[in-house]
Scaffold this active site. Structure first.
Site, PDB file in Angstrom:
ATOM      1  N   SER A 129       0.818  -1.211   0.000  1.00 53.62           N
ATOM      2  CA  SER A 129       0.000   0.000   0.000  1.00 53.62           C
ATOM      3  C   SER A 129       0.849   1.256   0.000  1.00 53.62           C
ATOM      4  CB  SER A 129      -0.864   0.040   1.269  1.00 53.62           C
ATOM      5  OG  SER A 129      -1.680  -1.079   1.377  1.00 53.62           O
TER       6      SER A 129
ATOM      7  N   ASN B   6      -3.896   5.874  -2.304  1.00 58.25           N
ATOM      8  CA  ASN B   6      -3.564   6.073  -0.878  1.00 58.25           C
ATOM      9  C   ASN B   6      -2.923   7.436  -0.607  1.00 58.25           C
ATOM     10  OD1 ASN B   6      -4.694   3.744  -0.007  1.00 58.25           O
ATOM     11  ND2 ASN B   6      -2.806   2.554   0.006  1.00 58.25           N
TER      12      ASN B   6
ATOM     13  N   HIS C 150      -1.320  -3.083  -7.046  1.00 60.77           N
ATOM     14  CA  HIS C 150      -2.046  -2.666  -5.840  1.00 60.77           C
ATOM     15  C   HIS C 150      -3.551  -2.863  -6.038  1.00 60.77           C
ATOM     16  CE1 HIS C 150      -3.191   0.599  -2.738  1.00 60.77           C
ATOM     17  NE2 HIS C 150      -3.028  -0.561  -2.152  1.00 60.77           N
TER      18      HIS C 150
ATOM     19  N   GLU D  53      -3.830  -0.655  -9.274  1.00 57.34           N
ATOM     20  CA  GLU D  53      -2.773   0.280  -9.648  1.00 57.34           C
ATOM     21  C   GLU D  53      -1.559  -0.543 -10.080  1.00 57.34           C
ATOM     22  OE1 GLU D  53      -3.475   4.249  -7.016  1.00 57.34           O
ATOM     23  OE2 GLU D  53      -2.774   2.529  -5.885  1.00 57.34           O
TER      24      GLU D  53
HETATM   25  N1  CAA Z   1     -16.564 -10.192  -1.301  1.00 58.86           N
HETATM   26  C1  CAA Z   1     -17.374 -10.311  -2.373  1.00 58.86           C
HETATM   27  N2  CAA Z   1     -18.439  -9.514  -2.586  1.00 58.86           N
HETATM   28  C2  CAA Z   1     -18.711  -8.577  -1.675  1.00 58.86           C
HETATM   29  C3  CAA Z   1     -17.907  -8.389  -0.511  1.00 58.86           C
HETATM   30  C4  CAA Z   1     -16.796  -9.243  -0.358  1.00 58.86           C
HETATM   31  N3  CAA Z   1     -15.955  -9.149   0.689  1.00 58.86           N
HETATM   32  N4  CAA Z   1     -18.429  -7.375   0.202  1.00 58.86           N
HETATM   33  C5  CAA Z   1     -19.503  -6.934  -0.471  1.00 58.86           C
HETATM   34  N5  CAA Z   1     -19.667  -7.645  -1.603  1.00 58.86           N
HETATM   35  C6  CAA Z   1     -20.682  -7.446  -2.647  1.00 58.86           C
HETATM   36  C7  CAA Z   1     -22.053  -7.830  -2.136  1.00 58.86           C
HETATM   37  O1  CAA Z   1     -22.292  -9.200  -2.360  1.00 58.86           O
HETATM   38  C8  CAA Z   1     -22.952  -6.946  -2.967  1.00 58.86           C
HETATM   39  O2  CAA Z   1     -23.172  -7.503  -4.247  1.00 58.86           O
HETATM   40  P1  CAA Z   1     -24.601  -7.294  -4.991  1.00 58.86           P
HETATM   41  O3  CAA Z   1     -24.827  -5.813  -5.057  1.00 58.86           O
HETATM   42  O4  CAA Z   1     -24.357  -7.918  -6.336  1.00 58.86           O
HETATM   43  O5  CAA Z   1     -25.573  -8.017  -4.135  1.00 58.86           O
HETATM   44  C9  CAA Z   1     -22.114  -5.680  -3.193  1.00 58.86           C
HETATM   45  O6  CAA Z   1     -20.750  -6.056  -2.959  1.00 58.86           O
HETATM   46  C10 CAA Z   1     -22.521  -4.599  -2.240  1.00 58.86           C
HETATM   47  O7  CAA Z   1     -22.430  -5.127  -0.934  1.00 58.86           O
HETATM   48  P2  CAA Z   1     -23.457  -4.855   0.242  1.00 58.86           P
HETATM   49  O8  CAA Z   1     -24.805  -4.545  -0.332  1.00 58.86           O
HETATM   50  O9  CAA Z   1     -23.361  -5.952   1.246  1.00 58.86           O
HETATM   51  O10 CAA Z   1     -22.860  -3.605   0.988  1.00 58.86           O
HETATM   52  P3  CAA Z   1     -22.444  -2.202   0.413  1.00 58.86           P
HETATM   53  O11 CAA Z   1     -23.416  -1.726  -0.603  1.00 58.86           O
HETATM   54  O12 CAA Z   1     -22.140  -1.377   1.604  1.00 58.86           O
HETATM   55  O13 CAA Z   1     -21.076  -2.491  -0.358  1.00 58.86           O
HETATM   56  C11 CAA Z   1     -18.742  -2.367  -0.293  1.00 58.86           C
HETATM   57  C12 CAA Z   1     -19.976  -3.030   0.284  1.00 58.86           C
HETATM   58  C13 CAA Z   1     -18.570  -2.769  -1.760  1.00 58.86           C
HETATM   59  C14 CAA Z   1     -17.563  -2.880   0.521  1.00 58.86           C
HETATM   60  C15 CAA Z   1     -18.916  -0.812  -0.197  1.00 58.86           C
HETATM   61  O14 CAA Z   1     -19.303  -0.457   1.105  1.00 58.86           O
HETATM   62  C16 CAA Z   1     -17.657  -0.059  -0.563  1.00 58.86           C
HETATM   63  O15 CAA Z   1     -17.365   0.141  -1.733  1.00 58.86           O
HETATM   64  N6  CAA Z   1     -16.937   0.415   0.467  1.00 58.86           N
HETATM   65  C17 CAA Z   1     -15.696   1.185   0.267  1.00 58.86           C
HETATM   66  C18 CAA Z   1     -14.572   0.215   0.029  1.00 58.86           C
HETATM   67  C19 CAA Z   1     -13.284   0.930  -0.215  1.00 58.86           C
HETATM   68  O16 CAA Z   1     -13.156   2.148  -0.188  1.00 58.86           O
HETATM   69  N7  CAA Z   1     -12.243   0.127  -0.458  1.00 58.86           N
HETATM   70  C20 CAA Z   1     -10.888   0.651  -0.622  1.00 58.86           C
HETATM   71  C21 CAA Z   1     -10.179   0.544   0.698  1.00 58.86           C
HETATM   72  S1  CAA Z   1      -8.547   1.216   0.604  1.00 58.86           S
HETATM   73  C22 CAA Z   1      -7.635  -0.010  -0.086  1.00 58.86           C
HETATM   74  O17 CAA Z   1      -8.101  -1.081  -0.377  1.00 58.86           O
HETATM   75  C23 CAA Z   1      -6.183   0.314  -0.354  1.00 58.86           C
HETATM   76  C24 CAA Z   1      -5.219   0.143   0.719  1.00 58.86           C
HETATM   77  O18 CAA Z   1      -4.027   0.013   0.400  1.00 58.86           O
HETATM   78  C25 CAA Z   1      -5.570   0.222   2.157  1.00 58.86           C
HETATM   79  P1  NAD Z   2      -3.669  -9.255   6.732  1.00 61.11           P
HETATM   80  O1  NAD Z   2      -3.101  -8.976   8.069  1.00 61.11           O
HETATM   81  O2  NAD Z   2      -5.123  -9.489   6.583  1.00 61.11           O
HETATM   82  O3  NAD Z   2      -2.948 -10.517   6.084  1.00 61.11           O
HETATM   83  C1  NAD Z   2      -1.556 -10.667   5.981  1.00 61.11           C
HETATM   84  C2  NAD Z   2      -1.289 -12.150   5.888  1.00 61.11           C
HETATM   85  O4  NAD Z   2       0.071 -12.348   5.521  1.00 61.11           O
HETATM   86  C3  NAD Z   2      -1.509 -12.891   7.224  1.00 61.11           C
HETATM   87  O5  NAD Z   2      -2.442 -13.935   7.021  1.00 61.11           O
HETATM   88  C4  NAD Z   2      -0.126 -13.424   7.566  1.00 61.11           C
HETATM   89  O6  NAD Z   2      -0.163 -14.693   8.191  1.00 61.11           O
HETATM   90  C5  NAD Z   2       0.489 -13.492   6.208  1.00 61.11           C
HETATM   91  N1  NAD Z   2       1.940 -13.534   6.215  1.00 61.11           N
HETATM   92  C6  NAD Z   2       2.799 -12.865   7.017  1.00 61.11           C
HETATM   93  N2  NAD Z   2       4.054 -13.218   6.708  1.00 61.11           N
HETATM   94  C7  NAD Z   2       3.957 -14.120   5.710  1.00 61.11           C
HETATM   95  C8  NAD Z   2       4.891 -14.862   4.960  1.00 61.11           C
HETATM   96  N3  NAD Z   2       6.185 -14.757   5.217  1.00 61.11           N
HETATM   97  N4  NAD Z   2       4.440 -15.695   3.961  1.00 61.11           N
HETATM   98  C9  NAD Z   2       3.119 -15.807   3.708  1.00 61.11           C
HETATM   99  N5  NAD Z   2       2.187 -15.144   4.418  1.00 61.11           N
HETATM  100  C10 NAD Z   2       2.622 -14.306   5.380  1.00 61.11           C
HETATM  101  O7  NAD Z   2      -3.165  -8.047   5.813  1.00 61.11           O
HETATM  102  P2  NAD Z   2      -3.825  -7.501   4.445  1.00 61.11           P
HETATM  103  O8  NAD Z   2      -4.810  -6.459   4.786  1.00 61.11           O
HETATM  104  O9  NAD Z   2      -4.212  -8.668   3.592  1.00 61.11           O
HETATM  105  O10 NAD Z   2      -2.566  -6.753   3.820  1.00 61.11           O
HETATM  106  C11 NAD Z   2      -1.583  -7.445   3.076  1.00 61.11           C
HETATM  107  C12 NAD Z   2      -0.873  -6.474   2.155  1.00 61.11           C
HETATM  108  O11 NAD Z   2      -1.827  -5.834   1.277  1.00 61.11           O
HETATM  109  C13 NAD Z   2      -0.149  -5.333   2.884  1.00 61.11           C
HETATM  110  O12 NAD Z   2       1.014  -4.998   2.160  1.00 61.11           O
HETATM  111  C14 NAD Z   2      -1.185  -4.202   2.835  1.00 61.11           C
HETATM  112  O13 NAD Z   2      -0.610  -2.923   2.945  1.00 61.11           O
HETATM  113  C15 NAD Z   2      -1.764  -4.418   1.445  1.00 61.11           C
HETATM  114  N6  NAD Z   2      -3.120  -3.884   1.220  1.00 61.11           N
HETATM  115  C16 NAD Z   2      -4.064  -3.926   2.222  1.00 61.11           C
HETATM  116  C17 NAD Z   2      -5.341  -3.443   1.962  1.00 61.11           C
HETATM  117  C18 NAD Z   2      -6.413  -3.472   3.011  1.00 61.11           C
HETATM  118  O14 NAD Z   2      -7.464  -2.837   2.817  1.00 61.11           O
HETATM  119  N7  NAD Z   2      -6.258  -4.167   4.117  1.00 61.11           N
HETATM  120  C19 NAD Z   2      -5.655  -2.933   0.688  1.00 61.11           C
HETATM  121  C20 NAD Z   2      -4.666  -2.931  -0.312  1.00 61.11           C
HETATM  122  C21 NAD Z   2      -3.385  -3.403  -0.039  1.00 61.11           C
END
Ligand code: CAA
Ligand code: NAD
Length: 285
Positions: A119, A190, A140, A152
């Protein structure tokens, strides 16, 4: 396309999603975890997600069974030896990632591509820790992987054009939309999303509103699918904390600095949905 078999390192939140979408799209997939118990939990997550898709009528039962037939789990790096692409999705920690690359690099063929789902770490420093910096990219994905369309695709100064073309093609083959990004910490999404999430925590610390009211404000006022605290719990507060530290280290700007409340919640074991409690409480699954 040159990619037929895909390895995934880590079967947590993201690794399970990546393995699921690749297997569903017809690729042979092998996912590696640290031990059998964690692996079984991750594979259970994939089975549960595919079952839900069948229940909802989005996937035929036969397609689920075929996807599961293409999916294998392992704790042994050597089982990844014939992979054309390996996507690493382990904990957001530079040393851990380097340790895993050192273990997998030697077992992969020379032509294989290594990708990180990081990330916030820069891809160049990850690539340079391997013996294939020209065949190393950032891929990503977004959470939840089965739903979010974006990937990405991050190239470095060293990335080979054919490797980039192959992973871009792979993203399309699994139904995702690739966008090209430069190798800066946080890439596009991000870079913009993390300061917003951290600022929501700062607003809470300053007493601007409650968790519920800030969430409601951003949902109803801006049309976001989730408020920032729901999203923080969803991403994982531990992961967000690691990301914030890495981005702050990189940019030295306050907007990326982890607020004290985030640090304390992680220290207290409140990681969000994955631990049953974060800003909200979740029923045990
Ligand atoms: N796996 C598969 N399908 C899923 C799911 C999952 N984990 N979660 C939800 N869905 C599906 C549902 O089945 C549903 O499908 P239908 O419309 O076809 O029935 C659809 O997604 C919508 O789900 P819900 O109606 O249960 O709930 P919702 O409308 O609140 O949607 C959500 C759920 C898609 C997660 C929505 O809330 C959302 O888009 N949230 C924002 C998510 C977001 O911003 N993600 C980015 C996070 S940052 C990141 O990932 C980067 C990083 O590095 C940290
Ligand atoms: P998580 O904590 O859910 O899962 C990480 C997993 O990696 C754990 O199950 C752990 O046992 C496993 N692990 C640790 N060391 C390992 C190894 N040596 N070999 C194999 N498995 C190992 O974390 P996550 O949310 O899945 O995040 C994983 C990566 O994805 C991170 O780099 C995170 O920044 C990135 N990411 C996270 C998100 C998010 O929304 N959580 C979104 C995009 C990218």
């Amino acid at each position: 396309m040159a990619i037929r078999k895909v390895g995934v390192l880590g079967c947590g939140l993201m690794g399970a999603g990546i393995a699921e979408v690749a297997a569903k799209a017809g690729f042979d997939v092998v996912v590696r975890e640290v031990d059998r118990v964690t692996l079984e939990k991750g594979l259970g997550r994939i089975r549960g997600s595919l079952d839900k898709a069948v229940e909802k009528g989005k996937l035929e039962a036969a397609a689920r069974d075929a996807a599961l037939g293409r999916l294998a789990g392992t704790v042994d790096f050597t089982d990844l030896s014939d992979c054309d692409l390996v996507v690493e999705a382990i904990v957001e920690n530079l040393d851990e990632k380097k340790r895993v690359y050192a273990a997998v690099d030697g077992v992969l063929g020379d032509g294989a591509i290594l990708a990180s789902n990081t990330s916030s770490l820069t891809v160049t420093q990850l690539a340079m820790s391997t013996r294939r910096p020209d065949r190393f990219v950032g891929l990503h994905f977004f959470n939840p992987v089965p739903v979010m369309k974006l990937v990405e695709v991050v190239r470095t100064l060293l990335t080979d054009e054919s490797a980039l073309a192959d992973v871009t093609e792979f993203c399309k083959a699994i139904g995702k939309t690739p966008v090209a990004c430069r190798d800066n910490s946080g890439f596009i999404v991000n870079r913009l999303l993390v300061p917003y999430l951290l600022d929501a925590i700062r607003a809470l610390e300053e007493g601007v509103g409650s968790v519920q009211d800030i969430d409601e404000g951003m949902k109803l006022g801006c049309g976001y699918p989730m408020g920032p605290f729901t999203l923080l719990d969803f991403v994982g507060l531990d992961t967000t904390y690691y990301i914030a530290n890495i981005m702050f280290e990189e940019y030295r700007e306050k907007r990326f600095a982890p607020p004290p409340l985030l640090k304390q919640m992680v220290q207290a074991g409140r990681f969000g949905r994955k631990s049953g409690r974060g800003f909200y409480e979740y029923a045990a699954k």
